[in-house]
Design a protein around this motif. Structure first.
Motif, mmCIF file in Angstrom:
data_model
loop_
_atom_site.group_PDB
_atom_site.id
_atom_site.type_symbol
_atom_site.label_atom_id
_atom_site.label_comp_id
_atom_site.label_asym_id
_atom_site.label_seq_id
_atom_site.Cartn_x
_atom_site.Cartn_y
_atom_site.Cartn_z
ATOM 1 N N PHE A 150 0.824 -1.214 0.000
ATOM 2 C CA PHE A 150 0.000 0.000 0.000
ATOM 3 C C PHE A 150 0.859 1.265 0.000
ATOM 4 N N GLU A 151 2.070 1.170 0.539
ATOM 5 C CA GLU A 151 2.936 2.355 0.598
ATOM 6 C C GLU A 151 3.221 2.912 -0.795
ATOM 7 N N THR A 152 3.305 2.017 -1.788
ATOM 8 C CA THR A 152 3.654 2.479 -3.127
ATOM 9 C C THR A 152 2.491 2.379 -4.115
ATOM 10 N N ARG A 153 1.361 1.823 -3.663
ATOM 11 C CA ARG A 153 0.207 1.706 -4.547
ATOM 12 C C ARG A 153 -0.651 2.944 -4.348
ATOM 13 N N SER A 154 -1.050 3.605 -5.427
ATOM 14 C CA SER A 154 -1.799 4.854 -5.238
ATOM 15 C C SER A 154 -3.279 4.566 -4.974
ATOM 16 N N ALA A 155 -3.842 3.543 -5.648
ATOM 17 C CA ALA A 155 -5.275 3.276 -5.476
ATOM 18 C C ALA A 155 -5.501 2.227 -4.391
ATOM 19 N N VAL A 156 -5.757 2.721 -3.168
ATOM 20 C CA VAL A 156 -6.090 1.816 -2.069
ATOM 21 C C VAL A 156 -7.450 2.238 -1.530
ATOM 22 N N THR A 157 -8.369 1.298 -1.388
ATOM 23 C CA THR A 157 -9.704 1.637 -0.897
ATOM 24 C C THR A 157 -9.821 1.310 0.593
ATOM 25 N N VAL A 158 -10.901 1.793 1.192
ATOM 26 C CA VAL A 158 -11.165 1.463 2.599
ATOM 27 C C VAL A 158 -11.287 -0.053 2.763
ATOM 28 N N ASN A 159 -11.881 -0.706 1.765
ATOM 29 C CA ASN A 159 -12.002 -2.165 1.863
ATOM 30 C C ASN A 159 -10.646 -2.872 1.797
ATOM 31 N N ASP A 160 -9.753 -2.370 0.935
ATOM 32 C CA ASP A 160 -8.382 -2.917 0.900
ATOM 33 C C ASP A 160 -7.757 -2.798 2.285
ATOM 34 N N TYR A 161 -7.952 -1.617 2.858
ATOM 35 C CA TYR A 161 -7.387 -1.350 4.182
ATOM 36 C C TYR A 161 -7.957 -2.311 5.219
ATOM 37 N N LEU A 162 -9.273 -2.526 5.156
ATOM 38 C CA LEU A 162 -9.897 -3.415 6.148
ATOM 39 C C LEU A 162 -9.385 -4.850 6.010
ATOM 40 N N LEU A 163 -9.159 -5.286 4.772
ATOM 41 C CA LEU A 163 -8.583 -6.625 4.552
ATOM 42 C C LEU A 163 -7.187 -6.692 5.171
ATOM 43 N N MET A 164 -6.429 -5.613 4.962
ATOM 44 C CA MET A 164 -5.059 -5.583 5.476
ATOM 45 C C MET A 164 -5.031 -5.657 7.004
ATOM 46 N N GLU A 231 4.231 10.311 7.820
ATOM 47 C CA GLU A 231 4.738 9.175 7.040
ATOM 48 C C GLU A 231 3.882 8.867 5.809
ATOM 49 N N GLY A 232 2.732 9.555 5.696
ATOM 50 C CA GLY A 232 1.843 9.294 4.562
ATOM 51 C C GLY A 232 1.181 7.928 4.622
ATOM 52 N N LYS A 233 0.988 7.402 5.835
ATOM 53 C CA LYS A 233 0.369 6.071 5.966
ATOM 54 C C LYS A 233 -1.081 6.084 5.524
ATOM 55 N N LYS A 234 -1.485 5.069 4.789
ATOM 56 C CA LYS A 234 -2.871 4.991 4.316
ATOM 57 C C LYS A 234 -3.744 4.392 5.407
ATOM 58 N N THR A 235 -4.168 5.279 6.315
ATOM 59 C CA THR A 235 -4.984 4.856 7.449
ATOM 60 C C THR A 235 -6.461 4.866 7.077
ATOM 61 N N PHE A 236 -7.279 4.341 7.991
ATOM 62 C CA PHE A 236 -8.729 4.361 7.805
ATOM 63 C C PHE A 236 -9.189 5.791 7.552
ATOM 64 N N LEU A 237 -8.649 6.743 8.315
ATOM 65 C CA LEU A 237 -9.106 8.133 8.197
ATOM 66 C C LEU A 237 -8.730 8.740 6.857
ATOM 67 N N LEU A 238 -7.497 8.505 6.433
ATOM 68 C CA LEU A 238 -7.057 9.077 5.157
ATOM 69 C C LEU A 238 -7.892 8.518 4.010
ATOM 70 N N LEU A 239 -8.131 7.205 4.025
ATOM 71 C CA LEU A 239 -8.858 6.579 2.920
ATOM 72 C C LEU A 239 -10.331 7.003 2.925
ATOM 73 N N GLU A 240 -10.914 7.143 4.116
ATOM 74 C CA GLU A 240 -12.286 7.627 4.214
ATOM 75 C C GLU A 240 -12.374 9.071 3.726
ATOM 76 N N VAL A 257 -0.759 11.929 -0.513
ATOM 77 C CA VAL A 257 -0.482 10.592 -1.053
ATOM 78 C C VAL A 257 0.682 10.659 -2.040
ATOM 79 N N ALA A 258 0.637 11.649 -2.940
ATOM 80 C CA ALA A 258 1.680 11.766 -3.965
ATOM 81 C C ALA A 258 3.049 12.006 -3.330
ATOM 82 N N ASN A 259 3.079 12.830 -2.275
ATOM 83 C CA ASN A 259 4.356 13.153 -1.621
ATOM 84 C C ASN A 259 4.756 12.130 -0.555
ATOM 85 N N LYS A 260 3.907 11.110 -0.389
ATOM 86 C CA LYS A 260 4.171 10.075 0.637
ATOM 87 C C LYS A 260 4.419 10.692 2.015
#
Lengths: 322, 322
Positions: A150-164, A231-240, A257-260
């Motif tokens: 997910f750190e390098t993938r731009s398209a991550v959804t809330v569902n992806d996150y929940l699976l993770m 750190e640009g982490k793709k958290t529940f809040l960011l994805l929502e 996201v672009a600047n990580k």
């Protein structure tokens, strides 16, 4: 002392006596350093409580409890290498205090010691217990792999996150509760209820972690808030927030996201976006839902002291501030 | 097809079907790459032969065989990171083809999959089998820790070295043979004999490796000779030579240790020292002794086709040239 604290003390005592070896020093010195590092010991205590909740004793689940805690520490040591984390719980990480090679090997040995501990469990269910434990290890690895992807993938959804987080965090809490039930020789419904309890509690725990990182009181949390944003982490809040934000807010989120990540002085602005887009409220609702579901599962169990502690524990997660 | 080749083919087929998952890709792509990497598959075949030698079937030992081979590959993936090795069996190592983080995680998952495989074994001895397996993992970690310690420790004796290879190499061969015996429901004497057989064969195998590195025919070996000298590895030969060399030869050996290796053009000179000090002959004698002992252990078992193959296998190790 509360039942929770009693089990935790039992676990600490057991862990402290567990490793008798001292050579090779390059292996056992850092290994003991890790095991003495403290922490909330949530997983082993849940495991022991689950065993009690189906009529078993906490003591019969002690070795499996130690196993699940050692396993958790294995994941921390290896994840800290992968995440370049220099400190944990206020102490240097193994690869920082020693080096990466030492940390790889210490993690490997911790995993072996976790198996040694779980295999000392006396139970007619031992093969199933060890299998459940192993399924947990496999999913933790998968969860960590997704997290890194997910750190390098731009398209991550809330569902992806929940699976993770289901794999990386919730599975092992669920495994702890299930193994406790298996050691207590629970009926299939009891095993299922406790497994599901762990699943919901684990999800709530992780989303709460994401929420606290940005919404907590810095002094209570004991560390700077907004670390995930920096750190640009793709958290529940960011994805929502990404899902619902429009206009300039959306642009700012995409920038992050672009600047990580972002510089610390931007944290208040993103905090505002999380509130105004409803992402924070959505996280709170999700946590509450998972906690309610976890408590519903508990109601399938007979009413005991342990069941009450498991319920208290779920509520504590809901209201924790650090 | 020989019995050895039949078992190897059975194992290859089983390994190829073992991993059905494909996502997360960053985990399963390199993991399958590792498992398809071939190799001699010594440990699983020995495990299956041991099971047959006490009256069991090779097929009943197949999953445990796969487990021991996956476990072996786990050690290779992590050791290759620690040793900075860029290729293995003519292919790029995981941390070279992908990166260190991927290699750490792939190794972790391999270890979990090894447990999953061994736990699928149907046996009343399953708890003991899993415990024996775990003891092997612990000792492999200890052996690797010693090996890395020896790189920077100046005073290493032949006995230190023997303890290290006992843990790093021989133990897992011994565990393979013991688990085969356990799956075959062997009597205590049969278990002991096969465990000891594995121990001696494992030691012989590693010392032969050290010997071939400097004495083999380069074309037969399939790689440049003298690699251990260039890296300054504290092999059986180097430590034996250090023990007996005098004068200028001793000085040259000490130089090698101090400089942590030598340039490739010095290899012939060190080769001469290994021969003239008797270090090479000493290695040959030790290998022969271990092989003889391994065969003595086999004579405690009933005479069967599998026992004959295990004897042939020991002799093959004695005479192998690559």
């Amino acid at each position: 002392m509360s039942r929770y604290d009693r089990h935790k003390a039992l676990l600490e005592e057991h862990l402290a006596r567990l490793v008798k070896e001292s050579v090779p020093r390059s292996l056992y010195e850092p290994l003991k350093y890790v095991l003495a590092g403290g922490g909330k010991r949530i997983r082993p205590v849940l495991l022991m409580l689950s065993c009690e909740a189906v009529g078993g004793t906490a003591r019969s689940a002690l070795r499996a409890g130690a196993a699940i805690e050692i396993l958790h520490n294995f994941t921390l040591v290896h994840d800290d290498i992968m995440d370049n984390a220099s400190s944990r719980r206020g102490r240097k990480t193994v690869h920082t205090k020693w080096d990466t090679n030492v940390a790889i090997l210490v993690g490997d040995e911790l995993l072996a010691l976790a198996y040694r501990a779980v295999l000392q469990t006396k139970s007619p269910n031992i093969q199933r217990i060890a299998k459940t434990f192993t399924d947990g290890v496999v999913e933790v690895c998968e969860g960590q792999a997704y997290d890194k992807e997910f750190e390098t993938r731009s398209a991550v959804t809330v569902n992806d996150y929940l699976l993770m987080i289901e794999k990386k965090t919730a599975k092992m809490v669920s495994v702890a509760a299930e193994i406790g039930a298996l050691i207590g020789n629970a009926a299939p419904e009891g095993i299922r209820a406790l497994r599901q309890y762990g699943h919901h509690v684990g999800l709530a725990f992780q989303i709460q972690d994401d929420l606290l990182d940005i919404m907590a009181n810095e002094e209570e949390l004991g560390k700077k808030i907004g670390g995930d944003l920096v750190e640009g982490k793709k958290t529940f809040l960011l994805l929502e927030a990404l899902r619902t934000a429009r206009g300039s807010d959306r642009k700012l989120l995409r920038e992050l996201v672009a600047n990580k990540g972002c510089s610390p002085d931007r944290i208040p602005e993103y905090r505002r976006i999380y509130i105004e887009t409803g992402a924070a409220a959505s996280a709170r609702r999700r946590i509450e839902r998972e906690i309610n579901r976890s408590k519903q599962e508990l109601h399938r169990l007979p009413s005991t002291g342990a069941q009450a502690v498991l319920e208290w524990f779920a509520d504590m997660l809901l209201h924790r501030t650090y």
